[in-house]
Design a protein around this motif. Structure first.
Motif, PDB file in Angstrom:
ATOM      1  N   GLU A 122       0.790  -1.194  -0.084  1.00 30.37           N
ATOM      2  CA  GLU A 122       0.084   0.016  -0.149  1.00 30.37           C
ATOM      3  C   GLU A 122       0.823   1.176  -0.035  1.00 30.37           C
ATOM      4  N   TYR A 139      -8.979   8.834  -3.608  1.00 30.76           N
ATOM      5  CA  TYR A 139      -7.983   7.943  -3.622  1.00 30.76           C
ATOM      6  C   TYR A 139      -8.261   6.279  -3.216  1.00 30.76           C
ATOM      7  N   VAL A 140      -8.713   6.285  -2.171  1.00 34.81           N
ATOM      8  CA  VAL A 140      -8.928   4.910  -1.573  1.00 34.81           C
ATOM      9  C   VAL A 140      -9.303   3.906  -2.289  1.00 34.81           C
ATOM     10  N   ILE A 142      -8.781   3.596  -5.637  1.00 36.11           N
ATOM     11  CA  ILE A 142      -7.700   3.569  -6.793  1.00 36.11           C
ATOM     12  C   ILE A 142      -6.525   2.767  -6.207  1.00 36.11           C
ATOM     13  N   VAL A 143      -6.323   2.916  -4.856  1.00 37.62           N
ATOM     14  CA  VAL A 143      -5.145   2.022  -4.183  1.00 37.62           C
ATOM     15  C   VAL A 143      -5.636   0.689  -4.198  1.00 37.62           C
TER      16      VAL A 143
ATOM     17  N   ILE B 655     -16.768   9.531   0.502  1.00 33.39           N
ATOM     18  CA  ILE B 655     -15.361   9.660   0.520  1.00 33.39           C
ATOM     19  C   ILE B 655     -14.849  10.796  -0.080  1.00 33.39           C
ATOM     20  N   THR B 659     -13.017  14.107   1.491  1.00 40.92           N
ATOM     21  CA  THR B 659     -11.707  14.274   0.966  1.00 40.92           C
ATOM     22  C   THR B 659     -11.558  15.936   0.714  1.00 40.92           C
ATOM     23  N   PHE B 690      -2.472  11.438  -2.991  1.00 42.47           N
ATOM     24  CA  PHE B 690      -2.589  10.223  -2.385  1.00 42.47           C
ATOM     25  C   PHE B 690      -1.909  10.003  -0.912  1.00 42.47           C
ATOM     26  N   LEU B 693      -4.132  10.695   2.181  1.00 37.93           N
ATOM     27  CA  LEU B 693      -5.185   9.995   2.206  1.00 37.93           C
ATOM     28  C   LEU B 693      -5.120   9.180   3.936  1.00 37.93           C
ATOM     29  N   ARG B 695      -5.329   6.402   6.343  1.00 37.01           N
ATOM     30  CA  ARG B 695      -4.999   4.841   6.159  1.00 37.01           C
ATOM     31  C   ARG B 695      -6.227   4.099   6.626  1.00 37.01           C
ATOM     32  N   VAL B 697     -10.181   3.937   6.768  1.00 41.85           N
ATOM     33  CA  VAL B 697     -11.348   4.629   6.364  1.00 41.85           C
ATOM     34  C   VAL B 697     -12.387   3.683   6.459  1.00 41.85           C
TER      35      VAL B 697
END
Lengths: 158, 764
Positions: A122, A139-140, A142-143, B655, B659, B690, B693, B695, B697
């Protein structure tokens, strides 16, 4: 001036002006509008294409710089029969985009990452992708999509 | 509607993949910037270097003589057009006329054969300015003798959207004001057990839709046709009817995929300018702004809020009073509505017996402010939710318990004359508290907070749609809702597929072409799922009714003998699919049935708001005491959406909004030095990346089916942004004991606050 390079696996020979950027050449002269232009200052990554396998911002790269090189754009990623690249499929499966404007650049940056590091953590994904901005998804997803694509690619190589 | 209570969904309430998925991952999705018309020319815009100045003279003759230049546009060659537009207040000239009101305002445009020729011609336009004193803050603008931005009186725009009178153009710099009061605040504060009072600031923010504004216009004997990145094509159409003095039927707006909106593409932006260029050039003209230019086009209103809130000895909130000054920039745009919404949303999701809110939207010589995701709610929730935590601290209560005790209950009429509360915030709060482990001890340097807000959402209920069932059983839906990324073109066919009992794959959307698709007032205020969703549901049912009657006709049976089943009808032994009904009715395997629906302020939608959009968010932050840097470590949201037509898309809104809100809480702010915007580029304006964000969520949906949308759905595009700046401020207080009342909470502000606290500690 005359410019020759490989584009999505095929040779291209085209007239361009010295001031043309690669993004302008792709979008305006070659009608490949999948490459998106946003910030124009190499911050957002929307215009990312692969040159010699490496991600570059096509908004600020002079077209002439890709002479004799190998360029891959979003249009060159799926198979000729329409089968999507595993990264493309993972982006759909994981809802890794909304408006879609960052998506072509995002997918190509992800491809460069997975070509270089087939099993990214990650942290690796976050570090590598930090030059690509997405304003919609947080982004979550996408990762998650990139890591899933890595799994799929690993399976397909077995 | 009893059928609304069905529970065995086969398409709805499933995370079906996005309809636009393949197009967007292959680069085939068409945005306005990708459109090329035959004979298309290109425009570029010259912008004012001054914040406030008279245009003494403007001479474009040298530019006009440049190679490739086709036409130019200035404030003094607009004869034949009505150049002022604005749906709320008609104060905005399509290009500056006689004076400029902000640095970056369009002063002239050049149309040329290509973009480079147009750009290079700009420096050959000679403009002489006479500088005027600029006013840059609401405070300056309200001072006695302050220079006026607008000297003349304005007509109200025809599609105002706000309830109050037009204040703009009445000899002051006040663009709009809104006032709300009930109960007796003075008496309540006098008898209160505890009161908190302070000032809070919410910054100017830039939405950064990654696709900057772009439009292509063509003006010919058929009227005006515009391809635009607009969120609300029907509202833009209206402004164009007045600019060109043409009927609605001769203005056509076409909106393909939009590369992000977040409110910044709502209402009219560059369309009048590009249409005027096309009218001058007698050619189709494209105007593509850069991000730098987009930053000079719209921003959020920044807001300075003075607020006090009181509790009684039982810990019940008894009064809230606020005075809000919003900086709306040079033109009204949608700020009169933002002003009104901020006023309503300042009350918060609490039943408070005594309320007085006074809001002023002020013209200044800065970039015009307009809609921004959350619409005034984020501005005032920074104050409101900070104050809830401050009050809890003052009376020694846990801020989570304090909220639980005070939030509005389901069905409670907490806001006079408005719809009763249709959410369940107690449930939302419990979910979020559990998700961020509220009750567990914090590690050093970490702090948590929970925040909530409520918005009168849905805008005005005026929406229509057409559902066409074809003879092969496939379906086309005509919808005016634009696809900004939120997924409307996925949930709309989900609803029709559910109702008609046909495969999702066979339902397609025709969208956002005002010449073809029926009227839909806007795609904003989180309204599409609720209003367009309900319209699609009703139009599908209307088509079904017609097809049932057709089945009775072809089967020669009474209408009441026809039973609707999934994908068709049944009558005794006979079963017909929709395809068979239509084909037999027309006597050919061809033709179609057209279902319609009109939604208006009546029935379920008689009472506003259309629904209450609630936010409930929890965060954990870490504070680096050495540098003042904050990181959001954990984020939890509860999306109180009634029913998620597509759960993955609903979570995506939460989300995404959270953000953006985090960005404003941590670092986003447009900065002015004098009348110049000094960070007007992505190099200097920092948005979340990125590496920012959280970690951990946790996104959760609360589905009580308590909305008036299809199957009890409500919208949810803005909520999670609104509470986030206050969430961050409250969590920093929890972590480090410093109270910061100005967003964004930059490392410098946090570091200074920590230093001050240490200095005070040493003094004692």
């Amino acid at each position: 001036m005359r410019l020759c390079f490989q584009l999505n696996g095929r040779p291209v020979e085209i007239e361009c002006e010295a001031a043309d950027t690669l993004a302008e050449l792709l979008r305006n002269h070659l009608n490949l509008t999948g490459t998106k232009v946003s910030c124009e200052v190499q911050v957002c990554g929307a215009c990312t294409v692969l040159v010699g396998g490496l991600p570059v911002s096509s908004c600020t790269l002079l077209a002439y710089e890709v002479r004799d090189k190998n360029v891959v754009t979003i249009e060159g990623l799926a198979q000729p029969d329409g089968t999507l690249h595993p990264i493309q499929q993972a982006f759909i499966d994981d809802f890794a985009f909304q408006c879609g404007f960052c998506t072509p650049g995002m997918i190509l940056a992800a491809k460069a990452l997975l070509d270089e590091n087939p099993k990214p953590s990650e942290d690796d994904v976050i570090h590598y992708m930090d030059g690509n901005i997405c304003r919609c998804t947080g982004y979550v997803p996408i990762v998650r999509a990139i890591q899933k694509a890595a799994e799929t690619l690993k399976e397909s190589k077995k | 509607m009893s059928e609304q209570k069905k529970t065995d969904f086969h398409v709805v309430n499933h995370s079906v993949p996005r309809r636009d998925g393949r197009a967007k991952v292959t680069g085939k999705a068409l945005y306005v910037g990708d459109v090329k018309l035959t004979g298309m020319a290109y425009a570029r815009v010259l912008r004012s270097p001054y914040g406030h100045a008279k245009i003494v003279s403007i001479d474009a003759s040298r530019a006009a003589a440049r190679p490739g230049v086709i036409a130019f546009l200035t404030g003094d060659n607009l004869g034949g057009l009505n150049p002022y537009y604005g749906h709320a207040v008609k104060d905005h000239p399509l290009v500056a006329i006689e004076k400029v009101r902000y640095a970056g305002e369009p002063v002239a445009a050049v149309v040329a054969e290509d973009e480079r020729a147009a750009f290079e011609a700009l420096e050959f336009i000679d403009v002489r300015y006479e500088e005027l004193k600029p006013v840059l803050t609401p405070k300056e603008a309200l001072e006695k003798g302050a220079p006026l931005l607008h000297e003349r009186k304005f007509e109200a725009g025809a599609l105002r959207g706000f309830e109050g009178d037009v204040t703009a153009g009445r000899g002051t710099n006040i663009c709009q004001e809104a006032h709300l009061r009930w109960g007796d605040v003075e008496a309540a504060f006098a008898k209160a057990a505890a009161v908190v009072e302070a000032e809070y600031y919410f910054p100017m923010a830039y939405a950064y839709a990654m696709e900057p504004y772009v439009a292509i216009a063509e003006v010919n004997e058929n009227g005006v046709t515009i391809y635009s990145s607009a969120q609300h094509p029907f509202m833009v159409r209206h402004d164009l009817t007045t600019v060109f003095n043409l009927p609605v039927s001769q203005i056509r707006l076409i909106v393909p995929f939009v590369g992000g909106g977040y409110g910044s593409k709502s209402y009219t932006k560059i369309e009048p300018l590009v249409a005027a260029c096309a009218w001058k050039a007698k050619r189709p003209v494209k105007l593509q702004l850069s991000v730098e230019e987009a930053m000079l086009t719209t921003r959020s209103d920044d807001a300075l809020t003075w607020m006090r809130t009181a509790v009684d000895s039982n810990g019940k909130i008894i009064a809230r009073q606020a005075k809000i000054y919003m900086n709306t920039g040079a033109y009204a745009e949608n700020s009169p509505l933002v002003c009104e919404k901020a006023t309503n949303r300042c009350v918060g999701p609490y039943a408070i017996a005594n309320v007085q809110i006074d809001t002023y939207s002020i013209y200044t010589n800065t970039v015009p402010a307009s809609s921004y995701r959350g619409f005034g709610c984020a501005q005032v929730t920074m104050a409101g939710e900070s104050q809830i935590d401050e009050l809890a601290a003052k009376i020694g209560k846990d801020p989570y318990e304090f909220r639980l005790m005070n939030v509005a209950h389901p069905s409670e009429e907490f806001f006079p004359k408005m719809r009763a509360f249709d959410g369940n915030l107690k449930q939302d709060l419990e979910i979020v508290a559990q998700a961020i482990h509220w009750k567990e001890p914090r590690s050093k340097g970490r702090g948590r907070s929970i925040g909530c807000s409520v918005s009168d959402a849905g805008a005005y209920p005026l929406t229509s749609t057409v559902v066409r069932v074809h003879a092969d059983g496939s379906v086309s839906i005509m919808t005016g809702s634009t696809e900004l990324g939120q997924g409307s073109h996925t949930i709309i066919p989900q609803i029709a597929a559910e109702e008609l009992g046909v495969p999702f794959e066979n339902v397609r959307v025709v969208a956002s072409d005002t010449a073809i698709t029926p009227y839909d007032r806007s795609t904003g205020a989180s309204r599409t799922t609720t209003l367009m969703g309900r319209a699609v549901l009703e139009a599908s049912r209307e088509a079904i009714e017609q097809m049932a009657r057709m089945a009775a006709d072809v089967l020669k049976r009474a209408a009441d003998e026809i039973e609707v089943i999934k994908g068709g009808v049944q009558c005794g032994e006979a079963r017909l699919t929709w395809s068979e009904v239509i084909s037999r009715y027309y006597g050919l395997p061809d033709g179609e049935v057209i279902g319609r629906a009109y939604i208006r302020k009546s029935g379920d939608f008689a009472k506003l708001p259309v629904f209450w959009e609630t936010a409930c968010t929890g965060v954990e932050v870490s504070v680096d005491e050495e540098t003042g840097r904050i990181r959001m470590e954990k984020l939890a949201t509860a999306g109180d959406v009634g029913l998620a037509i597509n759960p993955a898309l609903a979570e995506g809104q939460d989300i995404g909004a959270a953000t953006m809100g985090m960005g404003i809480g941590l670092f986003e702010e447009l900065v002015y030095e004098g009348s110049q915007l000094v960070n007007g580029s992505l190099l200097d304006y920092r948005v979340p990346r990125f590496s920012d964000l959280p970690r951990d969520v946790k996104l959760q949906l609360v589905e009580n089916r308590d909305g008036v949308g299809p199957y009890g759905a409500k919208g949810g595009g803005e909520a999670a942004l609104n509470s986030m700046p206050a969430n961050i401020a409250n969590a920093v207080y929890d972590a480090a004991g410093v109270r910061i009342r100005q967003a964004p909470l930059t490392p410098e502000k946090v570091w200074r606050a920590l230093k001050e606290k240490k200095a005070e500690g040493r003094k004692q």
